[in-house]
Structure formats: structure tokens, C-alpha cells
Design a protein around this motif. Structure first.
Motif, PDB file in Angstrom:
ATOM      1  N   UNK A  87       4.915   9.891  -3.109  1.00 37.22           N
ATOM      2  CA  UNK A  87       4.635   8.575  -2.543  1.00 37.22           C
ATOM      3  C   UNK A  87       4.447   7.582  -3.694  1.00 37.22           C
ATOM      4  N   UNK A  88       4.801   6.355  -3.443  1.00 34.97           N
ATOM      5  CA  UNK A  88       4.676   5.326  -4.467  1.00 34.97           C
ATOM      6  C   UNK A  88       3.238   4.860  -4.639  1.00 34.97           C
ATOM      7  N   UNK A  89       2.906   4.482  -5.854  1.00 36.66           N
ATOM      8  CA  UNK A  89       1.713   3.689  -6.138  1.00 36.66           C
ATOM      9  C   UNK A  89       2.242   2.293  -6.432  1.00 36.66           C
ATOM     10  N   UNK A  90       1.738   1.309  -5.728  1.00 39.58           N
ATOM     11  CA  UNK A  90       2.174  -0.072  -5.923  1.00 39.58           C
ATOM     12  C   UNK A  90       1.007  -0.852  -6.524  1.00 39.58           C
ATOM     13  N   UNK A  91       1.256  -1.456  -7.677  1.00 35.43           N
ATOM     14  CA  UNK A  91       0.242  -2.253  -8.358  1.00 35.43           C
ATOM     15  C   UNK A  91       0.692  -3.712  -8.291  1.00 35.43           C
TER      16      UNK A  91
END
Length: 196
Positions: free
Chosen positions: A99-103
Motif C-alpha cells: 500500500x502507498x504512503x502518501x506524504x
């Protein structure tokens, strides 16, 4: 797409793939390959060896054949079981990715361009990452939204500590005077990244 062939190392993943394949008469490559010519010489694409508890082989598989390096899973033949086969066999494939981590981030800056309708800017994340994001999206708008300035933002370089953008005015074709804008951005990482 920041993905790899699926590693079917747990009963939960195996069950999920069975439900995903769901009786389609198709075969799919998974992330398992032969590393030596024995029946037990298989390794996942993360470098770990196949264990007997993970194996879901067809009856009479794997074949001890020198050219049957890749592994497939499908519904036909013996449903949801694995079979080794030559890697040049035309099949579909099942991939997995974290899953992506979005910053998110944003900042205000005064920018201008002397002659061109664009300027280049380096944007610092103002946080530390141990790896570069695989994608960065950015947008720009005037702080004074009554002004007609409109921008196109193109990411040109992505690094662990900064990214570079081409900030282009789309409402004119020449330079412009100093103007205060807000740049907003999103950086996409997979879950393996460490954020400090």
C-alpha cells in the motif's frame, strides 16, 4: 507500477488469490522460480526459499526438468494448484505491491521569470526520507486568487531530499514579474520507506 509477481507464502494470500482467480480458466505466473534442478529447489522473488508448508503443487509436480523454471497458478487442470513450466510460456500474471504512503506538503514562494513563460524550482520536502518517492504530483496557484495567472507544474527530477519542477504559466507566453504563489505536492512511497 512498483509491484512484483505475487508471493503466495501464507494461507491468507493463497485464499485471496483463489477468490480473485474465481474459476476463470486462466493461468497466472506467480513470484516463484526454480534455482536448482531438484524438486525442492524453488525460491520466491524476495530471495527466500519455498517451504513445504507453502507449497501447493499439482499432483506429480514439480517436474524435475531443466527448462521448467517458472511457476504458474490457475483454475484449469488442478484448480488453484501450482505447476512449473518454461518461462517463455505465454500466460497472464498476478502482481502484488505494498500500500502507498502518501506524504503531503505545501509552501508559499515568490517566483518570477525574466524571459520565458516558465521557471525551474527545486522543492525541498522539509522531512527526511531514506528513499526517493516513486511519484510526486504538484500544483501551483496564486495566493491572490483574483489574479488571472494559471500554472502547469511538471515534475522533472525526484530525489530523496527534493524534487524539481518546471513551473509554467499557461495564460501567457513570456516572462512575468515577481508573484506570490502556493505550491502543493503529494509524494508517493511504498510502505517500505522510512520517514524520519
Amino acid at each position: 507500477m512498483n509491484a512484483t509477481l505475487a508471493r503466495v507464502k501464507t494461507k491468507q494470500v493463497y485464499q485471496f488469490l483463489k477468490e480473485t482467480i474465481n474459476n476463470t480458466a486462466l493461468y497466472y505466473y506467480i513470484g516463484l522460480m526454480r534455482i536448482n534442478p531438484t524438486k525442492t529447489g524453488f525460491q520466491w522473488n524476495d530471495g527466500t526459499n519455498l517451504t513445504s508448508g507453502e507449497a501447493q503443487w499439482w499432483e506429480n509436480s514439480p517436474v524435475d526438468a531443466g527448462n521448467e523454471i517458472c511457476v504458474q497458478m490457475g483454475h484449469g487442470g488442478q484448480p488453484y494448484k501450482w505447476n512449473d513450466l518454461p518461462c517463455d510460456t505465454r500466460l497472464l500474471y498476478i502482481c502484488e505491491r505494498h500500500a502507498d504512503i502518501i506524504v503531503n506538503g505545501s509552501f508559499d514562494k515568490v517566483v518570477s521569470s525574466t524571459y520565458n513563460s516558465y521557471t525551474m524550482l527545486d522543492v525541498m520536502y522539509k522531512m527526511c526520507f531514506d528513499a526517493a518517492p516513486y511519484k510526486v504530483e504538484a500544483s501551483a496557484r496564486m495566493l491572490d486568487e483574483s489574479l488571472p495567472y494559471r500554472f502547469n507544474v511538471i515534475t522533472t527530477v525526484v530525489q530523496p531530499h527534493f524534487f524539481r519542477i518546471k513551473l509554467e504559466r499557461v495564460d501567457i507566453y513570456s516572462g512575468w514579474s515577481p508573484s506570490e504563489i502556493k505550491i502543493s505536492w503529494k509524494a508517493y512511497f511504498n510502505t517500505a520507506v522510512q520517514i524520519y
